[in-house]
Design a protein around this motif. Structure first.
Motif, PDB file in Angstrom:
ATOM      1  N   VAL A  76       0.853  -1.183   0.000  1.00 19.15           N
ATOM      2  CA  VAL A  76       0.000   0.000   0.000  1.00 19.15           C
ATOM      3  C   VAL A  76       0.893   1.238   0.000  1.00 19.15           C
ATOM      4  CG1 VAL A  76      -1.955  -1.133   1.138  1.00 19.15           C
ATOM      5  CG2 VAL A  76      -0.204  -0.005   2.527  1.00 19.15           C
ATOM      6  N   TYR A  77       0.279   2.390  -0.263  1.00 16.47           N
ATOM      7  CA  TYR A  77       1.015   3.654  -0.337  1.00 16.47           C
ATOM      8  C   TYR A  77       0.453   4.647   0.670  1.00 16.47           C
ATOM      9  CZ  TYR A  77       3.041   1.579  -4.412  1.00 16.47           C
ATOM     10  OH  TYR A  77       3.717   0.718  -5.235  1.00 16.47           O
ATOM     11  N   TYR A  78       1.333   5.152   1.504  1.00 14.78           N
ATOM     12  CA  TYR A  78       1.027   6.068   2.598  1.00 14.78           C
ATOM     13  C   TYR A  78       1.343   7.479   2.118  1.00 14.78           C
ATOM     14  CZ  TYR A  78       2.296   8.268   7.140  1.00 14.78           C
ATOM     15  OH  TYR A  78       2.421   9.087   8.222  1.00 14.78           O
ATOM     16  N   HIS A  79       0.372   8.399   2.169  1.00 13.45           N
ATOM     17  CA  HIS A  79       0.535   9.778   1.694  1.00 13.45           C
ATOM     18  C   HIS A  79       0.468  10.733   2.881  1.00 13.45           C
ATOM     19  CE1 HIS A  79      -0.242   8.574  -2.535  1.00 13.45           C
ATOM     20  NE2 HIS A  79      -1.028   7.677  -1.967  1.00 13.45           N
ATOM     21  N   ASP A  80       1.502  11.521   3.082  1.00 12.95           N
ATOM     22  CA  ASP A  80       1.554  12.489   4.177  1.00 12.95           C
ATOM     23  C   ASP A  80       1.582  13.896   3.585  1.00 12.95           C
ATOM     24  OD1 ASP A  80       2.401  12.593   7.325  1.00 12.95           O
ATOM     25  OD2 ASP A  80       3.294  14.255   6.198  1.00 12.95           O
ATOM     26  N   ILE A  81       0.557  14.675   3.871  1.00 13.41           N
ATOM     27  CA  ILE A  81       0.481  16.063   3.399  1.00 13.41           C
ATOM     28  C   ILE A  81       0.485  16.953   4.636  1.00 13.41           C
ATOM     29  CG2 ILE A  81      -0.809  17.742   2.040  1.00 13.41           C
ATOM     30  CD1 ILE A  81      -2.242  15.283   0.731  1.00 13.41           C
TER      31      ILE A  81
ATOM     32  N   ASP B 171       8.865   6.685  -1.599  1.00 16.78           N
ATOM     33  CA  ASP B 171       8.487   6.551  -3.001  1.00 16.78           C
ATOM     34  C   ASP B 171       8.464   7.909  -3.689  1.00 16.78           C
ATOM     35  OD1 ASP B 171       7.542   4.665  -5.034  1.00 16.78           O
ATOM     36  OD2 ASP B 171       5.677   5.824  -4.932  1.00 16.78           O
ATOM     37  N   SER B 172       8.162   8.960  -2.940  1.00 16.08           N
ATOM     38  CA  SER B 172       8.138  10.312  -3.485  1.00 16.08           C
ATOM     39  C   SER B 172       8.323  11.293  -2.331  1.00 16.08           C
ATOM     40  CB  SER B 172       6.797  10.574  -4.171  1.00 16.08           C
ATOM     41  OG  SER B 172       6.751  11.902  -4.658  1.00 16.08           O
ATOM     42  N   PHE B 173       9.025  12.379  -2.620  1.00 11.73           N
ATOM     43  CA  PHE B 173       9.277  13.390  -1.603  1.00 11.73           C
ATOM     44  C   PHE B 173       9.260  14.742  -2.293  1.00 11.73           C
ATOM     45  CE2 PHE B 173      10.783  14.302   2.597  1.00 11.73           C
ATOM     46  CZ  PHE B 173      11.499  15.474   2.478  1.00 11.73           C
TER      47      PHE B 173
ATOM     48  N   LEU C 238       9.187  19.964   1.997  1.00  7.32           N
ATOM     49  CA  LEU C 238       8.913  19.677   3.397  1.00  7.32           C
ATOM     50  C   LEU C 238       7.478  19.245   3.659  1.00  7.32           C
ATOM     51  CD1 LEU C 238      10.726  22.754   4.996  1.00  7.32           C
ATOM     52  CD2 LEU C 238      11.572  20.402   4.805  1.00  7.32           C
ATOM     53  N   TYR C 239       6.593  19.363   2.654  1.00 11.94           N
ATOM     54  CA  TYR C 239       5.173  19.234   2.949  1.00 11.94           C
ATOM     55  C   TYR C 239       4.461  18.023   2.362  1.00 11.94           C
ATOM     56  CZ  TYR C 239       5.986  23.785   4.863  1.00 11.94           C
ATOM     57  OH  TYR C 239       6.486  24.803   5.612  1.00 11.94           O
ATOM     58  N   TYR C 240       5.153  17.196   1.572  1.00 12.42           N
ATOM     59  CA  TYR C 240       4.513  15.980   1.055  1.00 12.42           C
ATOM     60  C   TYR C 240       5.554  14.877   0.911  1.00 12.42           C
ATOM     61  CZ  TYR C 240       2.334  12.551  -1.980  1.00 12.42           C
ATOM     62  OH  TYR C 240       1.841  11.372  -2.490  1.00 12.42           O
ATOM     63  N   PHE C 241       5.194  13.687   1.370  1.00 12.67           N
ATOM     64  CA  PHE C 241       5.975  12.504   1.027  1.00 12.67           C
ATOM     65  C   PHE C 241       5.044  11.314   0.899  1.00 12.67           C
ATOM     66  CE2 PHE C 241       6.178  12.494   5.696  1.00 12.67           C
ATOM     67  CZ  PHE C 241       5.916  11.174   6.020  1.00 12.67           C
TER      68      PHE C 241
END
Length: 191
Positions: A55-60, A170-172, A175-178
């Motif tokens: 699965v993919y975890y998105h942090d905003i 997977d993506s960065f 400072l506000y999204y990974f």
């Protein structure tokens, strides 16, 4: 009126009956507590988990202007680091707009000196595929290509699950999204 007296042999029978009833009750309660008739499956090999998923975890992270789509916010910015509380989206595929499979709810601490984090959170599943939670905990050594968090329990379809969630950035984007790819392998499952 005379007092009631019980013969010694009757006392022994009554005690035995009470012990038997208590034992049956404990066995029945244990069955409910351990998943209501589920059986424990323990993997015999690291290569053969009893359940696995990616699965993919998105942090905003809230930046002061993105109130509408932020899923995480810094709660303290102290001397030693940063505490972030989150209710993040977890999707089936990389795209943020792909099918939602869970919510990640919890927190992480950033170590100000080493840019490492420490996570404690639950994946909350409420879909046609899965219902219940998985509880994860451990360090996120950001400089490492992959990092492992411990799966320390769960509920519902993941009742008392144990295993490992391997994280990969997977993506960065600043400072506000990974986005993290999470390969989850469970080695103790109740089915």
């Amino acid at each position: 009126m005379q007092g009631l007296s019980i013969k010694p042999s009757t006392k022994l029978q009554l005690s035995s009956l009470l012990v038997a009833v208590a034992t049956v009750m404990l066995v029945l309660l244990a069955g409910v507590a351990h998943g209501g008739g589920r059986r424990l499956v323990v993997s015999s090999s690291e290569d053969e988990p009893c359940k696995k998923m990616t699965v993919y975890y998105h942090d905003i992270l809230y930046n002061g202007n993105n109130t509408g789509n932020a899923t995480a916010a810094a709660r303290t910015n102290g001397t030693f680091g940063l505490l972030v509380v989150f209710d993040n989206l977890v999707t089936e595929e990389q795209a943020l707009s792909s099918e939602l499979v869970a919510r990640a709810q919890g927190f992480y601490f950033y170590d100000k000196e080493e840019d490492n984090a420490w996570f404690a959170f639950s994946l909350v599943f409420n879909s046609t595929a899965y219902r219940g939670t998985l509880n994860l905990i451990g360090p996120d050594l950001i400089a490492e290509k992959t990092r492992d968090l411990s799966v320390v329990g769960g509920t519902g379809d993941f009742f008392m699950a144990r295993g490992v969630a391997t994280l990969r950035t997977d993506s960065f984007e600043g400072l506000y999204y990974f986005r993290l790819q999470m390969d989850i392998k469970l080695y103790e499952c109740y089915v």
